[in-house]
Structures are given as structure tokens and as C-alpha cells.
Write a protein that holds these residues in place. Structure first.
Motif, short mmCIF file in Angstrom:
data_model
loop_
_atom_site.label_atom_id
_atom_site.label_comp_id
_atom_site.label_asym_id
_atom_site.label_seq_id
_atom_site.Cartn_x
_atom_site.Cartn_y
_atom_site.Cartn_z
N GLU A 7 -52.80 49.18 -21.03
CA GLU A 7 -51.56 48.40 -20.93
C GLU A 7 -51.57 47.47 -19.72
N GLN A 8 -52.20 47.89 -18.62
CA GLN A 8 -52.20 47.05 -17.42
C GLN A 8 -53.04 45.78 -17.58
N ASP A 9 -53.90 45.73 -18.60
CA ASP A 9 -54.72 44.53 -18.85
C ASP A 9 -54.05 43.54 -19.80
N LYS A 10 -52.87 43.88 -20.31
CA LYS A 10 -52.21 43.07 -21.33
C LYS A 10 -51.99 41.63 -20.87
N PHE A 11 -51.35 41.45 -19.73
CA PHE A 11 -51.03 40.10 -19.26
C PHE A 11 -52.30 39.30 -18.99
N GLU A 12 -53.25 39.91 -18.30
CA GLU A 12 -54.48 39.21 -17.97
C GLU A 12 -55.30 38.88 -19.22
N LEU A 13 -55.28 39.79 -20.19
CA LEU A 13 -56.00 39.54 -21.44
C LEU A 13 -55.39 38.35 -22.19
N GLN A 14 -54.08 38.32 -22.26
CA GLN A 14 -53.41 37.21 -22.96
C GLN A 14 -53.65 35.88 -22.25
N GLN A 15 -53.59 35.90 -20.92
CA GLN A 15 -53.84 34.67 -20.16
C GLN A 15 -55.27 34.19 -20.33
N ASN A 16 -56.22 35.10 -20.26
CA ASN A 16 -57.63 34.71 -20.42
C ASN A 16 -57.93 34.29 -21.85
N TYR A 17 -57.22 34.85 -22.82
CA TYR A 17 -57.39 34.42 -24.21
C TYR A 17 -56.93 32.96 -24.36
N ARG A 18 -55.79 32.66 -23.80
CA ARG A 18 -55.30 31.26 -23.83
C ARG A 18 -56.26 30.33 -23.09
N ARG A 19 -56.74 30.79 -21.94
CA ARG A 19 -57.67 30.00 -21.14
C ARG A 19 -58.96 29.74 -21.92
N TYR A 20 -59.46 30.76 -22.61
CA TYR A 20 -60.67 30.59 -23.40
C TYR A 20 -60.46 29.57 -24.51
N LEU A 21 -59.35 29.66 -25.20
CA LEU A 21 -59.08 28.69 -26.28
C LEU A 21 -58.98 27.27 -25.74
N LYS A 22 -58.37 27.11 -24.56
CA LYS A 22 -58.29 25.79 -23.93
C LYS A 22 -59.68 25.29 -23.58
N TYR A 23 -60.50 26.14 -22.97
CA TYR A 23 -61.87 25.75 -22.63
C TYR A 23 -62.68 25.45 -23.88
N GLN A 24 -62.48 26.21 -24.94
CA GLN A 24 -63.23 25.98 -26.17
C GLN A 24 -62.87 24.61 -26.77
N ASP A 25 -61.58 24.27 -26.76
CA ASP A 25 -61.17 22.95 -27.25
C ASP A 25 -61.77 21.83 -26.39
N GLN A 26 -61.70 22.01 -25.07
CA GLN A 26 -62.26 21.01 -24.17
C GLN A 26 -63.78 20.91 -24.34
N TYR A 27 -64.44 22.03 -24.54
CA TYR A 27 -65.88 22.04 -24.72
C TYR A 27 -66.26 21.32 -26.01
N ASP A 28 -65.53 21.56 -27.07
CA ASP A 28 -65.81 20.88 -28.33
C ASP A 28 -65.66 19.37 -28.18
N ASP A 29 -64.58 18.95 -27.49
CA ASP A 29 -64.38 17.51 -27.26
C ASP A 29 -65.49 16.92 -26.40
N ALA A 30 -65.85 17.63 -25.33
CA ALA A 30 -66.90 17.12 -24.43
C ALA A 30 -68.25 17.08 -25.13
N PHE A 31 -68.54 18.07 -25.98
CA PHE A 31 -69.80 18.08 -26.70
C PHE A 31 -69.85 16.92 -27.71
N ASN A 32 -68.73 16.66 -28.37
CA ASN A 32 -68.68 15.51 -29.28
C ASN A 32 -68.83 14.20 -28.53
N ASN A 33 -68.25 14.12 -27.33
CA ASN A 33 -68.40 12.93 -26.50
C ASN A 33 -69.86 12.74 -26.09
N LEU A 34 -70.53 13.83 -25.78
CA LEU A 34 -71.95 13.77 -25.41
C LEU A 34 -72.79 13.31 -26.60
#
Length: 128
Positions: A7-34
Motif C-alpha cells: 500500500e505504501q508504494d501506491k502513490f509512487e507507483l501511480q506517479q511513475n506509471y504516468r511518468r513512464y507513459l509521458k516518457y514513452q510518448d516523448q520517446y516515440d516522437d523523438a524517435f520519429n523525428n530522428l
């Protein structure tokens, strides 16, 4: 027996999940730009200008500028994708330390080899 996440990992897990999805979207855009930067045909114009360069300093300068532009675009796109990938890898290491893994954009427990039971980090049932 269903696996749970502390239970104590709930907040951090949700935040890192959102962060990962943001990084994944940015990575896809940057890879397409490359990919677009590498596919650019500016170097062809530089090659044509280089063919005319023995007779003119202007064409030599234009060829150098076009080749410089081509390689600058590739270099800056690569650097951007490298920085984003570093952040994404950091978040993936955090998930790995908790015994979780990603397959694309879907989260699984690390021991789920068949990828049969995806985890929804926003469902309260997985926290114990």
C-alpha cells in the motif's frame, strides 16, 4: 494466490506509471523525428552543390552549409532521443526494482511470463 503491491508504494507507483507513459510518448516522437532527420534529402542538394563547387566558392559554401544542416539535424534529434531514453530507463529500473515490468504501455508483474494478467495501477484491488 493473487500478487499484491504494498500500500505504501501506491502513490509512487501511480506517479511513475504516468511518468513512464509521458516518457514513452516523448520517446516515440523523438524517435520519429530522428527517422525523419535521417530520411531528409538535404544531403542530395549538398552533393549537387558540391559538383558545381570546383568552379565557384559560392557552391562550395552552399554544399558545406547543406551538409552541416543535415548532420546538425541528425545530431540534435539523436541527442534529444538519448536524453528522453535516459529518463525512461530510470523509470523502468524503478519498476524493475519493485518486481514489475512493461510490455509496450502495459504493466505486468515480473514473473508473469505469459503476460496474461496486466496490472492497472489505479485499481485499488492490487494493493495490499
Amino acid at each position: 494466490m493473487e500478487r499484491t503491491i504494498p500500500e505504501q508504494d501506491k502513490f509512487e507507483l501511480q506517479q511513475n506509471y504516468r511518468r513512464y507513459l509521458k516518457y514513452q510518448d516523448q520517446y516515440d516522437d523523438a524517435f520519429n523525428n530522428l527517422k525523419q532527420s535521417r530520411a531528409s534529402r538535404v544531403w542530395l542538394a549538398g552533393l549537387v552543390a558540391l559538383l558545381f563547387s570546383p568552379g565557384s566558392d559560392f557552391f562550395l559554401g552552399a554544399a558545406a552549409a547543406l551538409f552541416g544542416l543535415y548532420f546538425y539535424r541528425i545530431g540534435s534529434a539523436w541527442y534529444t532521443s538519448f536524453q528522453i531514453d535516459e529518463g525512461r530507463e530510470e523509470v523502468l529500473r524503478w519498476f524493475s526494482s519493485k518486481g514489475l515490468t512493461f510490455e509496450g504501455r502495459i504493466l505486468y508483474f515480473g514473473d508473469d511470463r505469459l503476460l496474461a494478467n496486466p496490472i492497472d495501477p489505479f485499481a485499488d484491488e492490487i494493493y495490499g
